[in-house]
Write a protein that holds these residues in place. Sequence first.
Motif, short mmCIF file in Angstrom:
data_model
loop_
_atom_site.label_atom_id
_atom_site.label_comp_id
_atom_site.label_asym_id
_atom_site.label_seq_id
_atom_site.Cartn_x
_atom_site.Cartn_y
_atom_site.Cartn_z
N GLU A 1 0.82 -1.19 0.00
CA GLU A 1 0.00 0.00 0.00
C GLU A 1 0.86 1.25 0.00
O GLU A 1 1.99 1.24 0.51
N PRO A 2 0.34 2.35 -0.58
CA PRO A 2 1.12 3.59 -0.65
C PRO A 2 1.53 4.10 0.73
O PRO A 2 0.77 4.01 1.70
N GLY A 3 2.74 4.59 0.82
CA GLY A 3 3.26 5.14 2.06
C GLY A 3 4.59 5.81 1.81
O GLY A 3 4.91 6.20 0.69
N TYR A 4 5.38 5.93 2.86
CA TYR A 4 6.70 6.52 2.71
C TYR A 4 7.64 5.95 3.77
O TYR A 4 7.21 5.41 4.78
N ILE A 5 8.93 6.11 3.51
CA ILE A 5 9.96 5.80 4.49
C ILE A 5 10.88 7.00 4.63
O ILE A 5 10.97 7.84 3.73
N VAL A 6 11.54 7.12 5.77
CA VAL A 6 12.57 8.14 6.00
C VAL A 6 13.84 7.40 6.38
O VAL A 6 13.85 6.63 7.35
N PHE B 1 8.58 5.11 9.09
CA PHE B 1 7.81 4.66 7.94
C PHE B 1 6.33 4.74 8.26
O PHE B 1 5.92 4.68 9.42
N SER B 2 5.54 4.93 7.21
CA SER B 2 4.11 5.12 7.42
C SER B 2 3.33 4.70 6.20
O SER B 2 3.79 4.83 5.06
N ASN C 1 -0.07 5.52 4.05
CA ASN C 1 -1.01 6.64 3.88
C ASN C 1 -2.32 6.30 4.57
O ASN C 1 -2.91 5.25 4.33
N ASN C 2 -2.78 7.21 5.41
CA ASN C 2 -4.02 7.01 6.18
C ASN C 2 -3.97 5.74 7.02
O ASN C 2 -4.98 5.07 7.25
N GLY C 3 -2.76 5.37 7.46
CA GLY C 3 -2.63 4.17 8.26
C GLY C 3 -1.65 4.36 9.39
O GLY C 3 -1.48 5.45 9.92
N LYS C 4 -0.97 3.28 9.75
CA LYS C 4 -0.07 3.33 10.90
C LYS C 4 1.23 4.05 10.55
O LYS C 4 1.72 3.99 9.43
N LYS C 5 1.78 4.70 11.57
CA LYS C 5 3.04 5.42 11.42
C LYS C 5 3.96 4.99 12.56
O LYS C 5 3.60 5.03 13.73
N TYR C 6 5.17 4.55 12.19
CA TYR C 6 6.15 4.10 13.17
C TYR C 6 7.39 4.99 13.10
O TYR C 6 7.90 5.30 12.01
N ILE C 7 7.87 5.39 14.28
CA ILE C 7 9.06 6.23 14.39
C ILE C 7 10.09 5.50 15.24
O ILE C 7 9.78 5.00 16.33
N ARG C 8 11.32 5.42 14.72
CA ARG C 8 12.39 4.77 15.48
C ARG C 8 12.83 5.68 16.63
O ARG C 8 13.04 6.88 16.45
N GLN C 9 12.91 5.10 17.80
CA GLN C 9 13.31 5.86 18.99
C GLN C 9 14.28 5.02 19.82
O GLN C 9 14.12 3.80 19.95
N GLU C 10 15.28 5.67 20.38
CA GLU C 10 16.15 5.05 21.37
C GLU C 10 15.58 5.41 22.73
O GLU C 10 15.64 6.57 23.16
N SER D 1 -5.25 14.22 14.47
CA SER D 1 -4.76 13.66 13.21
C SER D 1 -3.81 12.50 13.48
O SER D 1 -2.80 12.33 12.81
N LYS D 2 -4.10 11.73 14.51
CA LYS D 2 -3.24 10.60 14.87
C LYS D 2 -3.06 9.68 13.67
O LYS D 2 -3.99 9.41 12.92
N ALA D 3 -1.84 9.23 13.50
CA ALA D 3 -1.51 8.47 12.30
C ALA D 3 -2.12 7.09 12.31
O ALA D 3 -2.44 6.53 11.28
N SER D 4 -2.26 6.49 13.49
CA SER D 4 -2.80 5.14 13.56
C SER D 4 -4.31 5.20 13.64
O SER D 4 -4.87 5.47 14.68
#
Length: 399
Positions: free
Chosen positions: A28-33, A77-78, A80-89, A214-217
Amino acid sequence: MFFRLKFTLSLLLITLLSTTSYSQVTFEPGYIVDNSGNKIECFIKNVGWKNNPTSFEYRTNFDSEIKNGYINNIAEFSLNNGKKYIRQEVKIDRSKTLLKRLSKSKEAVLNSEKLFLEEIVSGDANLFYYEDSNLIRFFFNTTNTSTEQLIYKKYLTADNKVGENTNYKKQLWDNLQCGNITLNDVKSIDYKKTELVTFFNLYNLCKNPKYVDSKASKIENKNVFNLGIRAGLNSASLDYSSPQESTNFSLENKTTLRFGIELEAILPFNKNKWSLFIQPMYQSFKGEEQLEFQTVSVDYKSIETSLGVRHYFFLSNDSKIFINSAFQIDTALDSNIDFETSSDFEISPRTSFNFGIGFSHNNSSIKINYNPRRELLSNYAAISSSYKVLSVVLGYNFL
């Protein structure tokens, strides 16, 4: 006859699973950083993560090769209109939550880990969610603070009772005071996603009157529950055997009606592919057999209550194939096996299992269900009775 039907059902199941396996791999469409901060539009394989992932698959376009994104080379990575995950230490407490494995220490044991945290509220204060099997943790940060875990821990007290470390309430009060938010508001918050999301949205709205949730999940379940009617046909047979009386007979392929209702609960993970259901249905079976010296008649009516699990294979947004298995409790209604010149027997079925495969489109469905064996005379140890039934069931959901 039933062997052939059972073989046909198994063959149909294997064929459908084979033809639908490709449809389960949805990019599904999304993006990565990446680690350099480059944002790349792409297509991400959506597996409906229940536990927070450590890696995922993606492709830059539909024709490109599949690549793996790992926690060490992907910062975010996320879908579109779905879950969004952010890497954190972050520092996380992985203390056991099962009663028999609770620690006797009240204090959280924090260790540094690199995690993909799911962002569930985004604003002046951000809320993150982490799940790993039965471990659930929440994290937060603000424009002025780094990401830290909201501390909640169950432990065993000195007198062997369950105590709770609710330090997360102090963390919220120390860091998220605004406007009309009171200490009592904070004290009443349970360590649950819905309550924490509500509180963080309240804080963000207080800090910024133009704030929009506007929560991503986003919750993917349009309907958590499905309620509908079911009706269909049974093709049933009954085998009776009494070695002591040397009495045996079979009633083959009686066709009767069945009808009832079904309540289904969609489970909130794996892209709504799993559900639990309860389905009470009325069914009946009548037959008569001429033995050597007497006539035997069967009058069997019951409420079949199936408690089961279902798995869906999505073909499109509106169409899907499903398989299910259920534990069945059968309640007989004034049912008997009557012999003309000898003892009669009251029908009292044992529990059994059934299996099914079906197709649904929008709110309508059709299903083939098979119950391979049901013992009807559970109160009589020396007698064997085997009831088998193949059903075709039509369904329509109102909810």
